[in-house]
Enzyme design. Structure first.
Site, mmCIF file in Angstrom:
data_model
loop_
_atom_site.group_PDB
_atom_site.id
_atom_site.type_symbol
_atom_site.label_atom_id
_atom_site.label_comp_id
_atom_site.label_asym_id
_atom_site.label_seq_id
_atom_site.Cartn_x
_atom_site.Cartn_y
_atom_site.Cartn_z
ATOM 1 N N THR A 183 -19.714 13.190 37.634
ATOM 2 C CA THR A 183 -21.128 13.024 37.966
ATOM 3 C C THR A 183 -21.826 12.162 36.920
ATOM 4 O O THR A 183 -22.617 11.255 37.247
ATOM 5 C CB THR A 183 -21.827 14.387 38.065
ATOM 6 O OG1 THR A 183 -21.244 15.141 39.129
ATOM 7 C CG2 THR A 183 -23.322 14.231 38.326
ATOM 8 N N ARG A 198 -26.564 17.804 18.855
ATOM 9 C CA ARG A 198 -25.699 17.322 17.772
ATOM 10 C C ARG A 198 -25.478 15.809 17.878
ATOM 11 O O ARG A 198 -25.596 15.077 16.882
ATOM 12 C CB ARG A 198 -24.355 18.059 17.839
ATOM 13 C CG ARG A 198 -23.277 17.491 16.936
ATOM 14 C CD ARG A 198 -21.923 18.108 17.275
ATOM 15 N NE ARG A 198 -21.482 17.772 18.617
ATOM 16 C CZ ARG A 198 -20.862 16.641 18.929
ATOM 17 N NH1 ARG A 198 -20.643 15.727 18.014
ATOM 18 N NH2 ARG A 198 -20.471 16.414 20.172
ATOM 19 N N ARG A 199 -25.157 15.334 19.078
ATOM 20 C CA ARG A 199 -24.948 13.898 19.271
ATOM 21 C C ARG A 199 -26.270 13.139 19.130
ATOM 22 O O ARG A 199 -26.321 12.041 18.586
ATOM 23 C CB ARG A 199 -24.336 13.628 20.644
ATOM 24 C CG ARG A 199 -22.888 14.081 20.766
ATOM 25 C CD ARG A 199 -22.358 13.883 22.161
ATOM 26 N NE ARG A 199 -20.973 14.322 22.280
ATOM 27 C CZ ARG A 199 -20.475 14.930 23.341
ATOM 28 N NH1 ARG A 199 -21.243 15.183 24.390
ATOM 29 N NH2 ARG A 199 -19.203 15.294 23.373
ATOM 30 N N THR A 211 -26.773 11.772 26.764
ATOM 31 C CA THR A 211 -26.108 12.916 26.164
ATOM 32 C C THR A 211 -27.058 14.100 26.233
ATOM 33 O O THR A 211 -28.274 13.926 26.108
ATOM 34 C CB THR A 211 -25.695 12.673 24.705
ATOM 35 O OG1 THR A 211 -25.073 13.867 24.195
ATOM 36 C CG2 THR A 211 -26.882 12.338 23.832
ATOM 37 N N LYS A 218 -15.364 24.688 22.311
ATOM 38 C CA LYS A 218 -16.729 24.320 21.906
ATOM 39 C C LYS A 218 -17.787 24.961 22.796
ATOM 40 O O LYS A 218 -18.954 25.039 22.412
ATOM 41 C CB LYS A 218 -16.894 22.797 21.903
ATOM 42 C CG LYS A 218 -16.889 22.141 23.262
ATOM 43 C CD LYS A 218 -17.217 20.660 23.155
ATOM 44 C CE LYS A 218 -17.311 19.996 24.514
ATOM 45 N NZ LYS A 218 -17.726 18.582 24.418
ATOM 46 N N ASP A 219 -17.410 25.435 24.000
ATOM 47 C CA ASP A 219 -18.360 26.067 24.917
ATOM 48 C C ASP A 219 -18.471 27.573 24.717
ATOM 49 O O ASP A 219 -19.290 28.219 25.384
ATOM 50 C CB ASP A 219 -17.961 25.799 26.371
ATOM 51 C CG ASP A 219 -18.138 24.343 26.768
ATOM 52 O OD1 ASP A 219 -18.966 23.657 26.139
ATOM 53 O OD2 ASP A 219 -17.448 23.894 27.703
ATOM 54 N N ARG A 268 -26.832 15.815 32.600
ATOM 55 C CA ARG A 268 -26.062 17.024 32.901
ATOM 56 C C ARG A 268 -25.123 16.743 34.068
ATOM 57 O O ARG A 268 -25.180 15.702 34.713
ATOM 58 C CB ARG A 268 -26.998 18.185 33.272
ATOM 59 C CG ARG A 268 -27.878 18.711 32.135
ATOM 60 C CD ARG A 268 -27.102 19.557 31.137
ATOM 61 N NE ARG A 268 -26.258 20.561 31.767
ATOM 62 C CZ ARG A 268 -26.679 21.739 32.256
ATOM 63 N NH1 ARG A 268 -27.963 22.035 32.187
ATOM 64 N NH2 ARG A 268 -25.836 22.592 32.800
ATOM 65 N N GLY A 269 -24.269 17.717 34.358
ATOM 66 C CA GLY A 269 -23.304 17.573 35.431
ATOM 67 C C GLY A 269 -21.902 17.411 34.870
ATOM 68 O O GLY A 269 -21.703 17.259 33.666
ATOM 69 N N CYS A 314 -26.394 26.406 21.486
ATOM 70 C CA CYS A 314 -26.383 25.024 21.973
ATOM 71 C C CYS A 314 -27.526 24.208 21.383
ATOM 72 O O CYS A 314 -27.438 22.991 21.285
ATOM 73 C CB CYS A 314 -26.494 25.013 23.497
ATOM 74 S SG CYS A 314 -24.926 25.229 24.340
ATOM 75 N N VAL A 334 -18.075 15.586 34.376
ATOM 76 C CA VAL A 334 -17.770 14.257 33.846
ATOM 77 C C VAL A 334 -17.910 13.173 34.909
ATOM 78 O O VAL A 334 -18.507 12.110 34.669
ATOM 79 C CB VAL A 334 -16.351 14.234 33.240
ATOM 80 C CG1 VAL A 334 -15.952 12.804 32.847
ATOM 81 C CG2 VAL A 334 -16.278 15.145 32.021
#
Length: 291
Positions: free
Chosen positions: A151, A128-129, A124, A82-83, A146-147, A237, A149
């Site tokens: 974090t 999309r979310r 988030t 996905k990235d 951001r960061g 993105c 998981v």
């Protein structure tokens, strides 16, 4: 003496855990090779004070790994599919895809809580979310987070957020399944294209035969359908488009989600033969675009 295979990966715990899956496969099934991880920090990992769409999108997570392949410092790269940008260099193609982990989005609550704190935002950074949460919970406050998981979980547990929405696959790969409060059905929250799938990238002359047992055929059909759908909408993105493909014995059913210029969220499903997976993504995108 064993031949060495150098595997490039981002240095986050999740990225390393994902690359470790490939390393262990090679060492278990290809005893003539030694696999080593080459860890690096990408631009996307360094810039945490802005949203990805403001600083260059998904390519920020791969360009350092691409440079390592180009300069022959690595032989393979492991990415969360996905990235990955939709357009890739012909010299460094995706060689194959892993079996898909849980593709769904997960609701994560602060430790010890049984319900979100509605006075605090949901965290988030995904457009999309964000649009799907707005449809599920009208009036819900959503704030970027951001960061890595761990974090994000720390920010949640120390009271900055009332809940987070994270990929279930990442939490499971980190051994954090216990942090998942619930998972959204695909019908409620369409996942990011490729969510839960690992993409193995390398030079086009790499001997792929040694990785065939790691690659998954169903994941390939899913990736083709989902990525072709997103590609039709620009694939960045900042795009809230989403896609999920379900594979049966001989067919693919693709669910696509877009947001119109008027801000209306639209979803549609279509089915085709597996061999038409890529064309299916394009057809579904054209149908949704023409509404």
């Amino acid at each position: 003496m064993k031949k060495q295979i150098r595997i490039g990966t981002r240095e986050s715990l999740l990225a390393c855990a994902q690359a470790e899956q490939l390393k262990q496969y090679i060492e278990t099934n290809c005893p003539q090779y030694e696999a080593v991880l080459v860890k690096m920090k990408t631009t996307g990992d360094k810039i945490l004070d802005r949203n990805l769409d403001e600083i260059g999108g998904k390519g920020l997570f791969v360009k350092e790994l691409d440079a390592a392949l180009y300069e022959n410092r690595t032989d393979l790269s492991v990415h969360s599919l996905k990235d990955m940008p939709m357009e890739l260099s012909e010299d460094f193609p995706i060689l194959g895809f892993s079996r898909r982990e849980d593709p769904r989005d997960a609701l994560v609550l602060p430790q010890g809580c049984e319900a979100p704190d509605v006075l605090k935002p949901v965290g988030t950074s995904s457009p999309r979310r964000r649009v799907q949460l707005a449809q599920l919970y009208p009036g819900c406050k959503v704030r970027s987070v951001r960061g890595n998981v761990l974090t994000r979980l720390h920010k949640l547990d120390t009271g900055e957020y009332g809940a987070l929405v994270l990929a279930a696959a990442g939490l499971r790969r980190l051994g954090l399944t216990h942090r998942i409060s619930s998972c959204y059905p695909v019908s409620q929250m369409v996942p990011a294209a490729g969510q839960g799938i690992l993409a193995i990238q390398g030079r086009k002359d790499f001997d792929q035969k040694i990785l065939w047992g790691f690659f998954d055929e169903n994941a390939r059909w899913q990736a083709l359908a989902e990525r072709s759908f997103i590609r039709e909408f620009g694939g960045g993105c900042s795009s809230p488009a989403a896609a999920y493909a379900d594979v049966s014995a001989d067919s693919v059913t693709l669910t696509g989600m877009i947001v119109t210029k008027e801000g209306i969220l639209q979803k549609k499903q279509m089915t085709a033969a597996k061999q038409e997976a890529e064309q299916l993504g394009m057809r579904l995108a054209h149908v949704l675009r023409s509404r």
